[in-house]
Each structure stands twice: as structure tokens, then as C-alpha cells.
Design a protein around this motif. Structure first.
Motif, PDB file in Angstrom:
ATOM      1  N   MET A   7       0.833  -1.207   0.000  1.00 52.74           N
ATOM      2  CA  MET A   7       0.000   0.000   0.000  1.00 52.74           C
ATOM      3  C   MET A   7       0.864   1.251   0.000  1.00 52.74           C
ATOM      4  O   MET A   7       0.567   2.225  -0.701  1.00 52.74           O
ATOM      5  CB  MET A   7      -0.943  -0.005   1.210  1.00 52.74           C
ATOM      6  N   ALA A   8       1.939   1.246   0.780  1.00 51.03           N
ATOM      7  CA  ALA A   8       2.829   2.410   0.830  1.00 51.03           C
ATOM      8  C   ALA A   8       3.447   2.685  -0.536  1.00 51.03           C
ATOM      9  O   ALA A   8       3.642   3.846  -0.923  1.00 51.03           O
ATOM     10  CB  ALA A   8       3.914   2.186   1.879  1.00 51.03           C
ATOM     11  N   GLN A   9       3.739   1.622  -1.285  1.00 52.95           N
ATOM     12  CA  GLN A   9       4.354   1.779  -2.606  1.00 52.95           C
ATOM     13  C   GLN A   9       3.342   2.142  -3.686  1.00 52.95           C
ATOM     14  O   GLN A   9       3.649   2.909  -4.600  1.00 52.95           O
ATOM     15  CB  GLN A   9       5.058   0.484  -3.004  1.00 52.95           C
ATOM     16  N   ASN A  10       2.130   1.600  -3.582  1.00 50.03           N
ATOM     17  CA  ASN A  10       1.210   1.643  -4.721  1.00 50.03           C
ATOM     18  C   ASN A  10      -0.025   2.513  -4.554  1.00 50.03           C
ATOM     19  O   ASN A  10      -0.656   2.867  -5.558  1.00 50.03           O
ATOM     20  CB  ASN A  10       0.757   0.218  -5.064  1.00 50.03           C
ATOM     21  N   LEU A  11      -0.422   2.833  -3.330  1.00 54.19           N
ATOM     22  CA  LEU A  11      -1.624   3.639  -3.140  1.00 54.19           C
ATOM     23  C   LEU A  11      -1.277   5.114  -2.969  1.00 54.19           C
ATOM     24  O   LEU A  11      -0.227   5.462  -2.421  1.00 54.19           O
ATOM     25  CB  LEU A  11      -2.412   3.172  -1.915  1.00 54.19           C
ATOM     26  N   ALA A  12      -2.203   5.956  -3.404  1.00 52.39           N
ATOM     27  CA  ALA A  12      -2.034   7.405  -3.272  1.00 52.39           C
ATOM     28  C   ALA A  12      -2.439   7.822  -1.863  1.00 52.39           C
ATOM     29  O   ALA A  12      -3.461   8.474  -1.640  1.00 52.39           O
ATOM     30  CB  ALA A  12      -2.887   8.118  -4.318  1.00 52.39           C
TER      31      ALA A  12
END
Length: 380
Positions: free
Chosen positions: A145-150
Motif C-alpha cells: 500500500m505504501a508503494q502503490n496507493l495514493a
């Protein structure tokens, strides 16, 4: 009293739906005024309807964004003065974020799947940027999530699954009754799974693994495939399954027939009393690809079953480096069978892994800790 509304417009009846229903029930018991935005006559609705403390409000099927749901949800948030909004899948989070665009209440989002694709275009910042927190039960999912979500990293939270651990006690009479019901003799070994019949769960591959189990064990091996294909649409009269999943179901049935394995491989529909079926198993297998953090794996561990899982997603978090079960590197029939053979060759290994798994699951997963962590994240 804090008012919380959970949105779960799912027509399916799997582990996610059961877990979110249980979360709502537990929150109602601890003093929340709980509302549920769900599909009428869905499995979620049927479960929650048994609890008068939870008020169900009905939306429309939401496989794609439905503007009527957005308008209706917005009215509900205002009319009932909801203070906490909690969404539970990647479509409902859109409905909830748009309905709550001006922050009528705090919005929290839980994900139960791996986040693989980048979602950082401008519209994603609108959907995820206004969240108070994005929550998962898996460290690897939080990293994704930290890498891929805004969404900023400080808004990402870890909450382990809550489980009613006191229910996971073996009952010899219940175990034997289930086994007799399915024609399993005392000296046979039941290898089972609890999973939707869908591509990434690799249930078909577990069935095919029978052919690669050593011949000296095959006579006494029985495989239970417990679950159903994903539901595309359901009402009181009709259930329509996802075509791709239905095709996998058909492949499994054809494999059983072609190899005359009707006495060794059994397709069993989803069971509400699934704990009894876990109790009746001897080995539990979950060969899912990119499984975020399987609740059924935890429950099998609590029933002190030796487990087999794929080194993918959050499963290694649960099994460790083979301390609490056996990890396989590929979800092939051969790899699954190799792990099964390893257990069957070494009953002491089965016992050791099962004991380690139960001790870990008892320590890591209980409702008291889970509810306290949610309350802290909600700010109540």
C-alpha cells in the motif's frame, strides 16, 4: 455512543464477508451503534439480520461504481449522523470516498487482498487521500500500500485479524461424526482446504496433487475441497457465478471423473459450521497465489492442524520459515504433493508444526486486541 457504518456491497459468501460481519457484531457488543450498507438478501444481510443491534440499509449491486449508491449513502451519513465510515473492498472505497467527499465523517478503508497495481493518478489521490487510515492485517500488504496507493505512509495501519480462539477446540465426537458423514474411515487421512473456487486459490491444483502423492499413501488419502465459485449476482431466486470460476469448478469435476477419484476427492459446498470440518481434517492446504493473510490458515492453525502454504503474499508471515508449517515455492500439483508426502512420511513433524502453529495463532490473534486497535485508530 459512536455511530459507525460499514459498507460491504458483496453478494459473495466467503471468509471476507463472514469476518466483516463478525467485526460488526463485536463492535455492537462493545458499545458502537452499528449500521451496515449492504445488498438485500445477500449472505451478509442474512447474517446481520439475526442481530437486532445492527441496522441494515440496502444498496444496489456494486460491481462497478453505482451513482445511486453514492447518493443514497450520502443521505444516510447525514440522516443518521454517522461519525465513522468503514469500507471493505476496492469498489466500496470509491463509493464511500465520493459520498463522503466533503468529510461528513471519518472514512477508514480495510483491504483483504494484495495491492499489486500502482494507483497514484490524480483521481486516486481523491479516493485514497481523504482516508483517515488504510488498514490491513499483513505487513507485506502494508508495504505494498505504501508503494502503490495514493496515501501517505503514516496513514497505513496494521490490525491483525480477531478470532474467537475459545471456539477452536477439538471435539472428538464431532470430528468422527463429520468423517463418518463423508465416508472417511478411522485410518484415512483427510487433506482439506477452505477456499473460493477461483484461479488464484489453486484449488484445482490441490485436486490434481492426488496423482503425485506416493502410491503407498494414496489408498488412505481423502481430499476435501470446501468452497464455491465466486458469485457474480445473487437474489432470492437466482445465483449467477463468475464464468471463469465456474469453468474451474467444471475442470475439477471432470478431473475427478476421468481419474475415478470419486472416493478420494470430494467437492463440498461452503459450510457455516466450518470449524467442525477443520476439526475433521488431518492436514490443511492453502496454495493461494498472493493471498494477503488468510483467515482460514489462522483458523486451521488454531485447530492445531499441520499446514501447507505457498511462499506468496502474506502466507510466509503466518508460517514463518517453516517453523509453523511447510512452505512450497510453486503452486503446482507436484509441489503440493511433495509437501503432503513429507508430512505423511513423518507424523512427528506433523505434530511439531501443528503445535507451533496453534501457539503462535493464540498469541497473535484475539478479538480483545483487535477491537482495542480499531478503537485507537478510529480515535474513540
Amino acid at each position: 455512543m459512536k455511530k459507525i457504518l460499514h459498507i460491504l456491497l458483496s453478494s459473495s459468501k466467503g471468509g471476507l464477508e463472514l469476518y466483516v460481519c463478525r467485526l460488526m457484531q463485536k463492535q455492537a457488543e462493545t458499545g458502537f451503534e452499528v449500521y451496515a450498507f449492504v445488498l438485500e438478501n445477500s449472505e451478509v444481510h442474512k447474517i446481520l439480520a439475526q442481530n437486532p443491534a445492527i441496522r441494515c440499509i440496502f444498496g444496489k449491486p456494486n460491481r462497478r461504481l453505482h451513482w445511486q449508491n453514492i447518493r443514497h449513502l450520502r443521505k444516510v451519513l447525514k440522516a443518521y449522523q454517522i461519525s465513522i465510515l468503514h469500507s471493505h473492498n476496492n469498489i466500496d472505497v470509491w463509493t464511500a470516498s465520493i459520498a463522503n467527499y466533503d468529510k461528513i465523517c471519518k472514512h477508514f478503508y480495510s483491504t483483504y487482498i494484495m495491492i499489486g497495481a500502482k494507483k497514484k493518478l490524480p483521481h486516486y489521490y481523491f479516493i485514497y487521500g481523504n482516508l483517515e487510515a488504510a488498514i490491513s492485517t499483513s505487513l507485506i500488504t502494508n508495504e505494498a500500500m505504501a508503494q502503490n496507493l495514493a496515501i501517505s505512509a503514516e496513514k497505513i495501519r496494521l490490525v491483525r485479524y480477531g478470532v474467537e480462539t475459545e471456539k477452536f477446540i477439538s471435539d472428538f465426537q464431532r470430528r468422527e461424526q463429520i468423517r463418518r458423514q463423508w465416508g472417511v474411515s478411522e485410518n484415512q487421512i483427510v487433506i482439506g482446504t477452505l477456499a473460493r473456487i477461483t484461479r488464484f486459490k489453486n484449488v484445482r491444483e490441490l485436486a490434481q496433487a492426488f496423482l503425485y502423492i506416493e502410491q503407498k499413501f494414496q489408498k488412505k488419502v481423502v481430499i476435501w475441497l470446501i468452497g464455491e465459485p465466486s458469485i457474480a449476482y445473487s437474489d432470492e431466486k437466482t445465483t449467477i457465478y463468475v464464468p471463469e470460476d465456474l469453468a474451474i469448478e467444471q475442470e475439477i469435476q471432470e478431473f475427478i471423473q476421468k481419474n475415478n477419484l470419486q472416493n478420494h476427492i470430494f467437492r463440498i459446498s461452503f459450510q457455516k459450521d466450518y470449524i467442525a470440518f477443520l476439526d475433521a481434517m488431518d492436514i490443511f492446504v492453502l496454495a493461494s497465489f498472493d493471498e494477503m493473510y488468510s483467515l482460514s490458515m489462522i483458523e486451521a492453525m488454531l485447530m492445531e492442524k499441520p499446514v501447507i502454504g505457498l511462499r506468496s503474499g502474506g502466507t510466509p508471515e503466518q508460517i514463518g520459515e517453516n517453523e509453523r508449517g511447510l512452505l512450497i515455492e510453486q503452486a503446482t500439483p507436484q509441489a503440493i504433493a511433495e509437501a503432503i508426502n513429507k508430512y505423511l512420511e513423518n507424523p512427528d513433524l506433523m505434530k511439531q508444526k501443528a503445535e507451533n502453529a496453534r501457539a503462535w495463532a493464540l498469541r497473535e490473534h484475539n478479538w480483545q486486541n483487535t477491537l482495542a486497535e480499531y478503537a485507537r485508530i478510529y480515535g474513540v
